[in-house]
Design a protein around this motif. Structure first.
Motif, PDB file in Angstrom:
ATOM      1  N   VAL B   3      11.688 -21.202 -22.069  1.00 54.88           N
ATOM      2  CA  VAL B   3      12.145 -19.821 -22.060  1.00 54.88           C
ATOM      3  C   VAL B   3      13.565 -19.793 -21.525  1.00 54.88           C
ATOM      4  CG1 VAL B   3      11.333 -17.502 -21.565  1.00 54.88           C
ATOM      5  CG2 VAL B   3       9.779 -19.404 -21.396  1.00 54.88           C
ATOM      6  N   ASP B   5      16.383 -19.706 -22.797  1.00 52.96           N
ATOM      7  CA  ASP B   5      17.411 -18.820 -23.328  1.00 52.96           C
ATOM      8  C   ASP B   5      17.238 -17.377 -22.873  1.00 52.96           C
ATOM      9  OD1 ASP B   5      15.103 -19.101 -24.710  1.00 52.96           O
ATOM     10  OD2 ASP B   5      15.920 -18.415 -26.604  1.00 52.96           O
ATOM     11  N   ILE B   6      16.182 -17.120 -22.115  1.00 54.38           N
ATOM     12  CA  ILE B   6      15.989 -15.766 -21.619  1.00 54.38           C
ATOM     13  C   ILE B   6      17.009 -15.462 -20.534  1.00 54.38           C
ATOM     14  CG2 ILE B   6      14.474 -14.434 -20.100  1.00 54.38           C
ATOM     15  CD1 ILE B   6      12.228 -15.036 -21.881  1.00 54.38           C
ATOM     16  N   LEU B  70       5.889 -14.836 -19.481  1.00 57.61           N
ATOM     17  CA  LEU B  70       5.857 -13.432 -19.877  1.00 57.61           C
ATOM     18  C   LEU B  70       4.442 -12.897 -19.737  1.00 57.61           C
ATOM     19  CD1 LEU B  70       6.985 -10.833 -21.093  1.00 57.61           C
ATOM     20  CD2 LEU B  70       6.613 -11.788 -23.342  1.00 57.61           C
ATOM     21  N   VAL B 260       8.242  -4.443 -18.721  1.00 59.80           N
ATOM     22  CA  VAL B 260       8.980  -5.413 -19.534  1.00 59.80           C
ATOM     23  C   VAL B 260      10.294  -4.785 -19.987  1.00 59.80           C
ATOM     24  CG1 VAL B 260       8.920  -6.879 -21.580  1.00 59.80           C
ATOM     25  CG2 VAL B 260       6.810  -6.411 -20.358  1.00 59.80           C
ATOM     26  N   GLY B 300      10.879   2.409 -27.720  1.00 58.40           N
ATOM     27  CA  GLY B 300      10.728   1.408 -28.771  1.00 58.40           C
ATOM     28  C   GLY B 300      12.073   0.988 -29.351  1.00 58.40           C
ATOM     29  N   VAL B 301      12.947   1.992 -29.565  1.00 60.13           N
ATOM     30  CA  VAL B 301      14.271   1.699 -30.114  1.00 60.13           C
ATOM     31  C   VAL B 301      15.065   0.825 -29.145  1.00 60.13           C
ATOM     32  CG1 VAL B 301      16.480   2.728 -30.782  1.00 60.13           C
ATOM     33  CG2 VAL B 301      14.346   3.757 -31.562  1.00 60.13           C
ATOM     34  N   PHE B 303      13.852  -1.259 -26.994  1.00 64.17           N
ATOM     35  CA  PHE B 303      13.259  -2.587 -27.105  1.00 64.17           C
ATOM     36  C   PHE B 303      13.869  -3.358 -28.269  1.00 64.17           C
ATOM     37  CE2 PHE B 303       9.384  -2.404 -24.421  1.00 64.17           C
ATOM     38  CZ  PHE B 303       9.329  -3.744 -24.092  1.00 64.17           C
ATOM     39  N   VAL B 304      13.843  -2.717 -29.454  1.00 64.45           N
ATOM     40  CA  VAL B 304      14.300  -3.402 -30.670  1.00 64.45           C
ATOM     41  C   VAL B 304      15.782  -3.756 -30.551  1.00 64.45           C
ATOM     42  CG1 VAL B 304      14.709  -3.082 -33.137  1.00 64.45           C
ATOM     43  CG2 VAL B 304      12.545  -2.359 -32.132  1.00 64.45           C
ATOM     44  N   VAL B 307      16.396  -6.523 -27.924  1.00 66.93           N
ATOM     45  CA  VAL B 307      16.042  -7.869 -28.372  1.00 66.93           C
ATOM     46  C   VAL B 307      17.035  -8.372 -29.416  1.00 66.93           C
ATOM     47  CG1 VAL B 307      14.320  -9.185 -29.650  1.00 66.93           C
ATOM     48  CG2 VAL B 307      13.594  -7.643 -27.843  1.00 66.93           C
ATOM     49  N   LEU B 308      17.483  -7.468 -30.297  1.00 63.02           N
ATOM     50  CA  LEU B 308      18.366  -7.904 -31.379  1.00 63.02           C
ATOM     51  C   LEU B 308      19.807  -8.074 -30.907  1.00 63.02           C
ATOM     52  CD1 LEU B 308      17.177  -5.807 -34.445  1.00 63.02           C
ATOM     53  CD2 LEU B 308      16.902  -8.256 -34.068  1.00 63.02           C
ATOM     54  N   ARG B 311      20.410  -9.453 -25.469  1.00 60.88           N
ATOM     55  CA  ARG B 311      19.271 -10.055 -24.785  1.00 60.88           C
ATOM     56  C   ARG B 311      19.564 -10.324 -23.313  1.00 60.88           C
ATOM     57  NH1 ARG B 311      18.739 -11.800 -30.033  1.00 60.88           N
ATOM     58  NH2 ARG B 311      20.416 -13.300 -29.852  1.00 60.88           N
TER      59      ARG B 311
END
Lengths: 295, 326
Positions: B3, B5-6, B70, B260, B300-301, B303-304, B307-308, B311
């Motif tokens: 993990v 790269d987290i 996680l 998270v 949710g947005v 989150f997306v 992540v994209l 990070r």
């Protein structure tokens, strides 16, 4: 009539049937997760939301366009699968070089978005979806009454599960798929378009979730939260079975549904947690899962 | 799988065990001063909520950012502790500090039981296992007698600290919460920058190598899991005293998702990221509460997009920009 441990057979058979129906959904959903995991190595957290999406699209087709259940059974997986393909192409694809946990986080976010949107527009009370005329009524089997639709759910799930198993394990396309699971670089070197295959595989896994959603629509009320709690149980099913084999996912899904149904008869208070307890036991004895491979 | 790269790479110039860098010390000092005068500026209950979630996120970050694990079921410890603490205050009549300790211990024991099973799997399986067990705790809270089902445990008395100092008023309770959460966050900081924390980092970066160096990797993983669960419990127990309530919201999987989100938004593996992330998410929920389910969509947005696109999180980006670990 016979009695087992003081339980009337009608009750026992009734719960067994309910368990088998739940098991059908566990099997189809965990199968979709296993197919996706096999090639993409991610856990599709939005699987529950996509299942809910399937039920809603079926409802919308009927409500707004007058398209009946049987067409929905074909159209919905295509539509929901297409949304999956778009998601893969726009977002998931960018994460393959990273830790697989990012795929989990991304699809979790997608699940929140889908569920939130449907809660906004349709509330949480649930919408009715009638059982198609051809499947209303039921059969009297002598020892119990079998509603036709419930019998159909089990039959349809079994057909889809074994169809998927056959394609993956017995056909040339499935052989490519299994090869790409083992070593995508090598398969790509043989001239097979692996990225395309990954995209279609994700779409197919999502389509399975959509299909389960259509099956569920007439049984459970169509509501935005229908997939959220179910998917956690399916995760436990997947941990118990291990995602190594397609057949494993199917057998574990149906088996756990039946066990859950039996628990409702003999120890009702434990029925909500029995699958999690089994998961704990499996983790102690065989951490890689019943059908899992240790890698 | 790793993990690594987290967490953004932190080029620490000095040994991590050689005390707190001046920059961190300065930030903590400023933070403390701000928090000490904050109840005069904002509604104390809101500030207390932010602090509880900041501690929760920091505890979660210990596990993900430094342990590389996680967990998708941290609501179980947060909410479980809040039930135990509320029950201890209301039914057993314990004073607030004892209730909080009881809740924290309960979360630690729960963490030990679940962690011992969960560390047998890695990566995404670990996430699924922790999520499933947390759901089991949720069903328990829904069905057990002492948790009050859908109602939860309501009107929990705040009582008196050590049986002497009443903390009924928001202002008095505020300083108790400040002491608990700030102390908890400093303790977590100390854990991360201890030899134990260094071993954790080694395991996260390269588990086989850590094993070959003779470390009992699973013991370290379990230890960090229990610590993380305990501090999540400390946060949850404190929150139950603030709101005088323990409810199903705190054990639901969406709470696990929220922590998270807070950590991801602020910056996984940074010291101050989870605190900032918690502040942003709680503030957002507070101001957007009237928008109903849109809050879920917005989360949710985030989150997306998180992540994209980023990070590293907010603090991670700042840290990279300043070329200093934050």
């Amino acid at each position: 009539m016979f009695e087992l441990l003081g339980i009337p057979p009608q009750v026992l058979m009734g719960q067994l049937l309910l368990g088998l129906i739940n098991g059908s959904f566990y099997a189809v959903l965990s199968l979709g997760l296993a197919v996706i995991f096999g090639l993409l190595n991610i856990i599709n957290f939005s699987h529950g939301a996509q299942y809910m999406l399937g039920a809603f699209v079926a409802w919308m087709l009927l409500e707004y366009l007058g398209i009946n259940y049987w067409w929905a059974l074909i159209l919905v997986p295509v539509i929901v699968g297409a949304t999956g393909i778009v998601l893969e192409k726009l977002a998931l694809r960018r994460l393959y070089h990273l830790d697989h946990l990012y795929g989990l986080l991304l699809t979790f976010g997608v699940a929140l978005i889908i569920q939130g949107l449907f809660r906004n527009y349709y509330g949480i009370s649930g919408l009715p979806y009638n059982i198609p005329d051809q499947l209303s009524g039921g059969q009297n089997l002598g020892f119990m009454f079998l509603p036709n639709y419930r019998g159909w759910v089990v039959v349809a799930s079994v057909i889809v599960c074994f169809g998927t198993w056959f394609v993956i394990e017995k056909t040339r396309l499935g052989a490519y798929l299994r090869a790409a699971t083992e070593n995508p670089t090598l398969v790509g070197a043989f001239g097979i378009n692996v990225p395309l295959m990954i995209m279609l595989t994700y779409g197919f896994g999502v389509a399975l979730a959509g299909f389960a959603g259509v099956l569920a629509a007439p049984i459970y009320s169509v509501n935005p939260n229908m997939g959220a709690d179910l998917i956690i149980v399916v995760f436990a099913v997947v941990v118990i079975g291990g995602m190594g084999s397609i057949m494993g996912a199917i057998v574990t899904g149906f088996g756990l549904g039946v066990i859950e149904g039996l628990t409702k008869v003999f120890y009702p208070a434990g029925s909500a947690v029995v699958i999690f307890v089994i998961m704990a036991i499996v983790l102690m004895i065989k951490p890689e899962g019943l059908f899992g491979r240790n890698n | 799988m790793s993990v690594s790269d987290i967490q953004p790479e932190t080029n620490e110039r000095r040994p991590a065990t050689a005390g707190m860098p001046k920059l961190h010390m300065a930030i903590f000092a400023v933070l403390f001063v701000v928090l000490a005068v904050l109840p005069m500026l904002v509604y104390p209950v809101f500030a207390m909520k932010v602090m509880c979630f900041a501690l929760f996120a920091a505890a979660f970050n210990l596990l993900l950012g430094f342990g590389g694990l996680l967990s998708f079921g941290h609501a179980a410890y947060f909410g479980g502790a809040s039930y135990v603490a509320a029950h201890a205050s209301k039914v057993w009549g314990l004073s607030p500090e004892l209730s909080i300790i009881a809740g924290t211990l309960a979360a630690g024991i729960l963490g030990l039981a679940i962690g011992a099973l969960a560390i047998r799997r890695q990566g995404i399986y670990f996430a699924m296992v922790t999520l499933a067990f947390a759901q089991m705790v949720y069903f328990f809270a829904l069905q057990a007698d002492f948790t009050g089902g859908e109602d939860g445990i309501q009107s929990v008395p705040r009582g008196s600290l050590f049986g002497i100092f009443p903390v009924d008023s928001n202002e008095a309770l505020y300083y108790l919460v400040l002491a608990v959460t700030f102390g908890g966050i400093l303790f977590l900081y100390r854990i991360v920058h201890s030899p134990f924390g260094q071993v954790l980092k080694a395991i996260r970066e390269n588990e086989p190598r850590a094993i070959s160096l003779g470390y009992r990797v699973n013991r370290y993983k379990l230890m960090v899991f229990v610590l993380s669960a305990s501090f999540a419990g400390l946060a949850g127990a404190t929150k139950s005293q603030v709101f005088q309530l323990a409810s199903l919201t705190d054990v639901h999987w969406s709470m696990s998702g929220e922590v998270v989100l807070m950590t991801l938004l602020g910056g996984v593996g940074t010291v101050f990221g989870p605190l900032l992330g918690a502040t942003i998410v709680v503030t957002m929920q507070n101001y957007l509460a009237s928008m109903g389910a849109w809050v879920t969509v917005i989360q949710g947005v985030i989150f997306v997009l998180g992540v994209l696109l980023f990070r590293e999180g907010i603090v991670g980006v700042i840290s990279k920009w300043l070329k200093r670990p934050l």
